[in-house]
Design a protein around this motif. Structure first.
Motif, PDB file in Angstrom:
ATOM      1  N   ASN A  36     -28.050 -21.652  12.045  1.00 34.63           N
ATOM      2  CA  ASN A  36     -28.649 -21.294  13.327  1.00 34.63           C
ATOM      3  C   ASN A  36     -28.309 -22.286  14.419  1.00 34.63           C
ATOM      4  N   ARG A  37     -28.224 -23.579  14.067  1.00 38.75           N
ATOM      5  CA  ARG A  37     -28.080 -24.611  15.094  1.00 38.75           C
ATOM      6  C   ARG A  37     -26.637 -25.066  15.311  1.00 38.75           C
ATOM      7  N   ARG A  38     -25.808 -24.987  14.279  1.00 41.89           N
ATOM      8  CA  ARG A  38     -24.476 -25.583  14.379  1.00 41.89           C
ATOM      9  C   ARG A  38     -23.340 -24.567  14.460  1.00 41.89           C
ATOM     10  N   ILE A  39     -23.632 -23.275  14.158  1.00 39.84           N
ATOM     11  CA  ILE A  39     -22.570 -22.274  14.120  1.00 39.84           C
ATOM     12  C   ILE A  39     -22.945 -21.090  15.001  1.00 39.84           C
ATOM     13  N   GLY A  40     -22.013 -20.676  15.839  1.00 37.20           N
ATOM     14  CA  GLY A  40     -22.168 -19.447  16.607  1.00 37.20           C
ATOM     15  C   GLY A  40     -21.233 -18.392  16.039  1.00 37.20           C
ATOM     16  N   PHE A  41     -21.783 -17.270  15.596  1.00 37.44           N
ATOM     17  CA  PHE A  41     -21.004 -16.219  14.943  1.00 37.44           C
ATOM     18  C   PHE A  41     -20.660 -15.102  15.921  1.00 37.44           C
ATOM     19  N   VAL A  42     -19.409 -14.631  15.841  1.00 40.03           N
ATOM     20  CA  VAL A  42     -18.983 -13.434  16.563  1.00 40.03           C
ATOM     21  C   VAL A  42     -18.322 -12.520  15.540  1.00 40.03           C
ATOM     22  N   PHE A  43     -18.872 -11.297  15.379  1.00 38.95           N
ATOM     23  CA  PHE A  43     -18.381 -10.382  14.361  1.00 38.95           C
ATOM     24  C   PHE A  43     -17.621  -9.218  14.988  1.00 38.95           C
ATOM     25  N   GLN A  44     -16.804  -8.570  14.179  1.00 36.66           N
ATOM     26  CA  GLN A  44     -16.012  -7.430  14.644  1.00 36.66           C
ATOM     27  C   GLN A  44     -16.899  -6.314  15.176  1.00 36.66           C
ATOM     28  N   SER A  45     -18.046  -6.101  14.545  1.00 35.65           N
ATOM     29  CA  SER A  45     -18.902  -4.952  14.884  1.00 35.65           C
ATOM     30  C   SER A  45     -19.994  -5.295  15.898  1.00 35.65           C
ATOM     31  N   PHE A  46     -19.901  -6.428  16.576  1.00 32.37           N
ATOM     32  CA  PHE A  46     -20.797  -6.869  17.650  1.00 32.37           C
ATOM     33  C   PHE A  46     -22.180  -7.294  17.126  1.00 32.37           C
ATOM     34  N   ASN A  47     -22.822  -6.440  16.296  1.00 31.35           N
ATOM     35  CA  ASN A  47     -24.140  -6.732  15.714  1.00 31.35           C
ATOM     36  C   ASN A  47     -25.212  -6.978  16.770  1.00 31.35           C
ATOM     37  N   LEU A  48     -25.177  -6.183  17.836  1.00 30.34           N
ATOM     38  CA  LEU A  48     -26.217  -6.248  18.848  1.00 30.34           C
ATOM     39  C   LEU A  48     -27.368  -5.319  18.466  1.00 30.34           C
ATOM     40  N   ILE A  49     -28.587  -5.644  18.909  1.00 34.54           N
ATOM     41  CA  ILE A  49     -29.754  -4.800  18.659  1.00 34.54           C
ATOM     42  C   ILE A  49     -29.772  -3.687  19.709  1.00 34.54           C
ATOM     43  N   PRO A  50     -29.701  -2.409  19.298  1.00 35.66           N
ATOM     44  CA  PRO A  50     -29.469  -1.310  20.243  1.00 35.66           C
ATOM     45  C   PRO A  50     -30.488  -1.197  21.367  1.00 35.66           C
ATOM     46  N   ARG A  51     -31.775  -1.337  21.091  1.00 40.92           N
ATOM     47  CA  ARG A  51     -32.811  -1.087  22.096  1.00 40.92           C
ATOM     48  C   ARG A  51     -33.251  -2.348  22.828  1.00 40.92           C
ATOM     49  N   MET A  52     -32.439  -3.365  22.762  1.00 38.86           N
ATOM     50  CA  MET A  52     -32.747  -4.608  23.463  1.00 38.86           C
ATOM     51  C   MET A  52     -31.712  -4.843  24.558  1.00 38.86           C
ATOM     52  N   SER A  53     -32.141  -5.425  25.655  1.00 39.77           N
ATOM     53  CA  SER A  53     -31.228  -5.713  26.755  1.00 39.77           C
ATOM     54  C   SER A  53     -30.220  -6.782  26.348  1.00 39.77           C
ATOM     55  N   ALA A  54     -29.186  -6.914  27.156  1.00 38.61           N
ATOM     56  CA  ALA A  54     -28.199  -7.971  26.919  1.00 38.61           C
ATOM     57  C   ALA A  54     -28.891  -9.331  26.886  1.00 38.61           C
ATOM     58  N   LEU A  55     -29.798  -9.565  27.824  1.00 41.24           N
ATOM     59  CA  LEU A  55     -30.501 -10.841  27.887  1.00 41.24           C
ATOM     60  C   LEU A  55     -31.300 -11.086  26.609  1.00 41.24           C
ATOM     61  N   ALA A  56     -32.041 -10.070  26.152  1.00 39.75           N
ATOM     62  CA  ALA A  56     -32.857 -10.233  24.949  1.00 39.75           C
ATOM     63  C   ALA A  56     -31.988 -10.464  23.710  1.00 39.75           C
ATOM     64  N   ASN A  57     -30.839  -9.789  23.641  1.00 41.64           N
ATOM     65  CA  ASN A  57     -29.922 -10.002  22.516  1.00 41.64           C
ATOM     66  C   ASN A  57     -29.423 -11.447  22.488  1.00 41.64           C
ATOM     67  N   VAL A  58     -29.087 -11.978  23.644  1.00 41.84           N
ATOM     68  CA  VAL A  58     -28.565 -13.338  23.701  1.00 41.84           C
ATOM     69  C   VAL A  58     -29.660 -14.361  23.378  1.00 41.84           C
ATOM     70  N   GLU A  59     -30.903 -14.034  23.728  1.00 44.22           N
ATOM     71  CA  GLU A  59     -32.019 -14.948  23.460  1.00 44.22           C
ATOM     72  C   GLU A  59     -32.384 -15.050  21.985  1.00 44.22           C
ATOM     73  N   LEU A  60     -31.971 -14.082  21.169  1.00 41.32           N
ATOM     74  CA  LEU A  60     -32.459 -13.993  19.788  1.00 41.32           C
ATOM     75  C   LEU A  60     -32.312 -15.282  18.972  1.00 41.32           C
ATOM     76  N   PRO A  61     -31.136 -15.915  18.936  1.00 40.49           N
ATOM     77  CA  PRO A  61     -31.032 -17.132  18.127  1.00 40.49           C
ATOM     78  C   PRO A  61     -32.003 -18.226  18.572  1.00 40.49           C
ATOM     79  N   LEU A  62     -32.290 -18.280  19.864  1.00 39.27           N
ATOM     80  CA  LEU A  62     -33.232 -19.275  20.375  1.00 39.27           C
ATOM     81  C   LEU A  62     -34.659 -18.921  19.967  1.00 39.27           C
ATOM     82  N   ALA A  63     -34.966 -17.620  19.951  1.00 42.77           N
ATOM     83  CA  ALA A  63     -36.290 -17.192  19.509  1.00 42.77           C
ATOM     84  C   ALA A  63     -36.509 -17.566  18.046  1.00 42.77           C
TER      85      ALA A  63
END
Length: 245
Positions: free
Chosen positions: A85-112
Motif C-alpha cells: 500500500n505504501r511503497r508500490i503503485g500498481f497500474v493494471f491492464q484492465s484499469f480496476n476502477l470502481i464503476p460507481r465512484m468518481s475519478a476523485l474517489a477512485n484516486v483517494e482509495l489507497p489513502l482511505a
C-alpha cells in the motif's frame, strides 16, 4: 544512488517432483531510483511471475528480494500488505476502477485504506489527477471516460501514495493507438520527474519508451540493455487534454 529493487538469485517453483514448474531460474537485477525499466518476454517466460514478486503479491521460492531496502521474504502477510500500500503503485491492464465512484474517489482509495483523513486525501488526489492531465474530470465516473482517460485515472491512483515504485502491468494492452500514446506520454513525464517505473509489456514499441529493457526467456534474464532515447519531448498535460476533447 538509492537502489529501489534488488533481486538476488530469485527462483520460483510451482509444484514438486516430476510436476514441478520452474518459473524463475536465478533472476538477478537491480533497479535504481529514477530508472524506467521495461520487462519483456513471451508467454511462459516468467515475466508475470516476476511482476507478482516485485509487487509483493507472491514470494520467491529461493533467493532474496529487497524493496526499498526491506527484505520482502522476512515480512509476514500484514507487513507485506502495508508495504504494498505504501511503497508500490500498481497500474493494471484492465484499469480496476470502481464503476460507481468518481475519478476523485477512485484516486483517494489507497489513502482511505491507509487511514489518511478526508481533507488530506482530497488534496493529494486532486494533485495526482492534475499530474496526469485530468484535473477537469474529477467528478466523472469511469463509464463517462475514454479508455485512455480511465488508465490515466489508474496512474493517478498509483501515484497518490507517493510510492517508491510504480509497477505497470501491460498498461496499454486495452488501448487504441491515440490512448496508448497519451498514457505513455504520462509515463515519460513521470520518468523525467524522477519516478521509478517498472513496466511489463510484450510490445517492442512500448518497451522502447523505457530507459532500459530486460528480456526474459524460460525464467532467465537473457538481455539487459539501455534503450535508445525517444526523440522529442513528450506532450504536457494540457496538450494531451486538447487531443482528448
Amino acid at each position: 544512488m538509492t537502489t529501489v529493487l534488488d533481486v538476488q538469485d530469485v527462483t520460483k517453483v510451482y509444484g514438486a517432483g516430476d510436476t514441478a514448474v520452474h518459473a524463475l531460474r536465478g533472476i538477478r537485477l537491480t533497479v535504481d531510483e529514477g530508472d524506467y525499466v521495461a520487462i519483456m518476454g513471451a508467454s511462459g517466460s516468467g515475466k508475470s511471475t516476476l511482476m507478482n514478486i516485485l509487487g509483493c503479491l507472491d514470494v520467491p521460492t529461493g533467493g532474496r528480494y529487497l524493496l526499498d531496502g526491506l527484505d520482502v521474504g522476512a515480512l509476514d502477510d500484514r507487513r507485506l500488505a502495508v508495504l504494498r500500500n505504501r511503497r508500490i503503485g500498481f497500474v493494471f491492464q484492465s484499469f480496476n476502477l470502481i464503476p460507481r465512484m468518481s475519478a476523485l474517489a477512485n484516486v483517494e482509495l489507497p489513502l482511505a485504506y491507509g487511514g489518511v483523513k478526508a481533507p488530506e486525501r482530497r488534496r493529494r488526489a486532486l494533485a495526482a489527477l492534475a499530474q496526469v492531465g485530468l484535473a477537469d474530470r474529477v467528478g466523472h465516473e469511469p463509464n463517462e471516460l475514454s479508455g485512455g482517460q480511465q488508465q490515466r485515472i489508474a496512474v493517478a491512483r498509483a501515484l497518490v501514495t507517493s510510492p517508491a515504485l510504480l509497477l505497470a502491468d501491460e498498461p496499454t494492452g486495452n488501448l487504441d493507438t491515440r490512448s496508448t500514446e497519451d498514457v505513455l506520454g504520462v509515463l515519460d513525464r513521470l520518468s523525467a520527474d524522477g519516478r521509478t517505473i517498472v513496466l511489463i509489456t510484450h510490445e517492442d514499441d512500448v518497451a522502447a519508451r523505457a530507459k532500459r529493457v530486460i528480456r526474459l526467456v524460460d525464467g532467465r534474464v537473457v538481455e539487459d540493455r539501455r534503450a535508445a532515447p525517444v526523440a522529442g519531448p513528450p506532450p504536457g498535460p494540457a496538450e494531451a487534454e486538447v487531443r482528448n476533447r
